[in-house]
Design a protein around this motif. Structure first.
Motif, mmCIF file in Angstrom:
data_model
loop_
_atom_site.group_PDB
_atom_site.id
_atom_site.type_symbol
_atom_site.label_atom_id
_atom_site.label_comp_id
_atom_site.label_asym_id
_atom_site.label_seq_id
_atom_site.Cartn_x
_atom_site.Cartn_y
_atom_site.Cartn_z
ATOM 1 N N GLU A 254 0.959 -1.349 0.141
ATOM 2 C CA GLU A 254 0.254 0.089 0.123
ATOM 3 C C GLU A 254 0.781 1.336 0.074
ATOM 4 O OE1 GLU A 254 0.167 2.457 3.197
ATOM 5 O OE2 GLU A 254 -1.427 1.343 4.044
ATOM 6 N N ALA A 255 0.405 2.282 -0.534
ATOM 7 C CA ALA A 255 0.959 3.688 -0.363
ATOM 8 C C ALA A 255 0.147 4.996 -0.274
ATOM 9 C CB ALA A 255 1.967 3.801 -1.790
ATOM 10 N N LEU A 256 0.708 5.685 0.504
ATOM 11 C CA LEU A 256 -0.034 7.113 0.755
ATOM 12 C C LEU A 256 1.204 8.231 0.592
ATOM 13 C CD1 LEU A 256 -2.465 8.259 3.577
ATOM 14 C CD2 LEU A 256 -0.356 9.703 2.955
ATOM 15 N N SER A 257 0.876 9.330 -0.342
ATOM 16 C CA SER A 257 1.852 10.387 -0.594
ATOM 17 C C SER A 257 1.314 11.515 0.513
ATOM 18 C CB SER A 257 1.560 10.752 -2.041
ATOM 19 O OG SER A 257 2.280 12.244 -1.945
ATOM 20 N N PRO A 258 2.252 11.741 1.273
ATOM 21 C CA PRO A 258 1.876 12.809 2.480
ATOM 22 C C PRO A 258 1.831 14.146 1.714
ATOM 23 C CG PRO A 258 3.728 11.413 3.168
ATOM 24 C CD PRO A 258 3.392 11.053 1.800
ATOM 25 N N LYS A 259 2.498 14.414 0.746
ATOM 26 C CA LYS A 259 2.425 15.810 0.046
ATOM 27 C C LYS A 259 1.068 15.942 -0.790
ATOM 28 C CE LYS A 259 7.440 16.196 -0.459
ATOM 29 N NZ LYS A 259 8.633 16.344 -1.518
ATOM 30 N N LEU A 260 0.759 15.059 -1.438
ATOM 31 C CA LEU A 260 -0.583 15.081 -1.942
ATOM 32 C C LEU A 260 -1.691 14.993 -1.209
ATOM 33 C CD1 LEU A 260 0.089 12.920 -5.196
ATOM 34 C CD2 LEU A 260 0.426 15.263 -4.989
ATOM 35 N N VAL A 261 -1.566 14.130 -0.024
ATOM 36 C CA VAL A 261 -2.939 14.155 0.815
ATOM 37 C C VAL A 261 -2.883 15.611 1.661
ATOM 38 C CG1 VAL A 261 -3.492 13.247 3.068
ATOM 39 C CG2 VAL A 261 -2.867 11.949 1.284
ATOM 40 N N ALA A 262 -1.663 16.178 1.913
ATOM 41 C CA ALA A 262 -1.692 17.751 2.501
ATOM 42 C C ALA A 262 -2.349 18.390 1.835
ATOM 43 C CB ALA A 262 -0.205 18.124 2.546
ATOM 44 N N MET A 263 -2.504 18.418 0.136
ATOM 45 C CA MET A 263 -3.269 19.313 -0.367
ATOM 46 C C MET A 263 -4.649 19.171 -0.209
ATOM 47 S SD MET A 263 -1.216 18.429 -4.295
ATOM 48 C CE MET A 263 -2.427 19.526 -5.254
ATOM 49 N N GLN A 264 -5.122 17.780 0.046
ATOM 50 C CA GLN A 264 -6.488 17.494 0.429
ATOM 51 C C GLN A 264 -6.911 18.428 1.662
ATOM 52 O OE1 GLN A 264 -6.476 13.308 0.210
ATOM 53 N NE2 GLN A 264 -7.977 13.412 -1.317
ATOM 54 N N THR A 265 -6.006 18.289 2.644
ATOM 55 C CA THR A 265 -6.137 18.778 4.209
ATOM 56 C C THR A 265 -6.266 20.405 3.981
ATOM 57 O OG1 THR A 265 -4.596 17.017 5.094
ATOM 58 C CG2 THR A 265 -5.257 19.008 6.427
#
Length: 363
Positions: A254-265
């Motif tokens: 599995e994988a989650l991109s913290p930088k891209l998720v930060a955009m959602q936040t």
């Protein structure tokens, strides 16, 4: 003048031929569909694959909507035995489209009981029962609590069960084959890995991973005739997973991109969506960044790294580079950002690794 006439004649032929193809498009499409049905209904749907391990992404997404990815699901074909790890929404249809028929599934292995990993379980159990004429339920292996999940789906489908039997008859849809049989497991006090399947050719091991508070959460390792695959399930970076993955041919992580998720936040905060901002912050703690998974794969000596459970959605291919970050600099083997339909083949008796996609023909 002669060249001009020749060019005009060629153009006319192309237009006529193109027009004929256009008019015949229905006939052509029907013939193609007939060939697809013949393949789907074949006695051996796997006859085009060599003996070995074949790992397919019947779902490579997460709870977030992604036009390229349905709910999490990984199919493992060991020789002629088809197993499914997790059953996210839409994954059963993908299995059929990938020529990995639900009717052929031998068992399901659940990594944990989060909704996005089980919300397609009812459909898969139903399709396996009705489509395969099964006389016994589908074995569903999983952590403690899997019995409640299986029974819940069977209760929800109980009325439909009666409809199917009344319509098709007991000879077609056998009452004893409905639903699933839960096979719950728990790890011993010392946390040792669990051997779930052991035959001369195939071994399946479950091991704990880090996904608190969703506990227990597990990953799986399949070994078949000298080839091996490890499926991480949902997890933060895990030392146990790294140990189990030593020398594996393929790591499906599995994988989650913290930088891209930060955009959602940021977007959630800016628009007053405090609940979504909190959720997108919280998920960072129990998933793995692509670079961290790449480090695990490199240290474990894995040959191929396939990312799944992609967070956040990547609706266009151009986002795969930002999603991976520095992963390709860290892991020296092949890396792929998974999409539904991806299949990695590991033929027995060799070290070859082959890639294909069994859904591209429909796109």
């Amino acid at each position: 003048m002669r060249r001009w006439r020749i060019g005009l004649a060629i153009a006319a032929i192309v237009l006529v031929a193109g027009g004929a193809l256009w008019l015949a498009r229905g006939t052509i499409a029907t013939a193609m569909m007939e060939r697809l049905y013949a393949k789907a209904m074949a006695p051996d749907p796997f006859d085009d694959l060599p003996d070995g391990l074949h790992v397919g992404l019947c779902g490579s997404g997460s709870p977030m909507p992604d036009p390229m990815r349905t709910g999490p699901c990984t199919a493992v074909l060991a020789g002629k035995q088809l197993f499914v790890i997790d059953a996210g929404a839409g994954s059963t249809k993908n299995l059929s489209l990938m020529d990995m028929p639900p009717a052929e599934v031998q068992a399901i292995f659940l990594t944990h009981l989060h909704s996005d990993h089980i919300d397609g379980l009812g459909e898969l159990m139903l399709q396996r029962w009705a489509g395969g004429g099964r006389s016994s339920p589908l074995p569903v292996h999983g952590p403690v609590g899997v019995d409640k999940v299986v029974q819940g789906f069977m209760q929800a489908y109980e009325i439909d069960r009666g409809f199917r039997i009344a319509h098709h008859g007991e000879a077609v849809v056998r009452p004893t084959g409905f639903g699933g049989t839960a096979a719950a497991f728990d790890f011993p006090a010392d946390g040792a890995n669990l051997l779930l399947v052991s035959t001369p050719d195939l071994k399946v091991v479950a091991f704990p991973v880090r996904h608190a508070p969703a506990e227990p959460s597990v990953g799986y390792r399949f070994d078949y005739k000298g080839r091996s695959v490890v499926v991480s399930g949902d997890t933060a970076p895990s030392e146990r997973l790294e140990s189990v993955a030593k020398g594996a041919d393929l790591l499906v992580h599995e994988a989650l991109s913290p930088k891209l998720v930060a955009m959602q936040t940021r977007a959630a905060k800016a628009n007053g969506r405090a609940n979504l901002a909190a959720i997108t912050r919280d998920i960072l703690s129990y998933h793995t960044a692509p670079e961290d998974a790449a480090r695990i794969a490199q240290r474990a000596g894995v040959r191929y790294l396939l990312f799944t459970h992609i967070i956040p959605p990547l609706p266009v291919e151009a986002l795969e580079g930002p999603f991976l970050g520095d992963s390709r600099k860290i892991f020296r083997g092949p890396i792929r950002v998974g999409r539904d339909g991806d299949v990695i083949s590991l033929p027995a008796g060799s070290t070859d690794t082959k890639y294909g996609n069994r859904l591209m023909r429909f796109r």
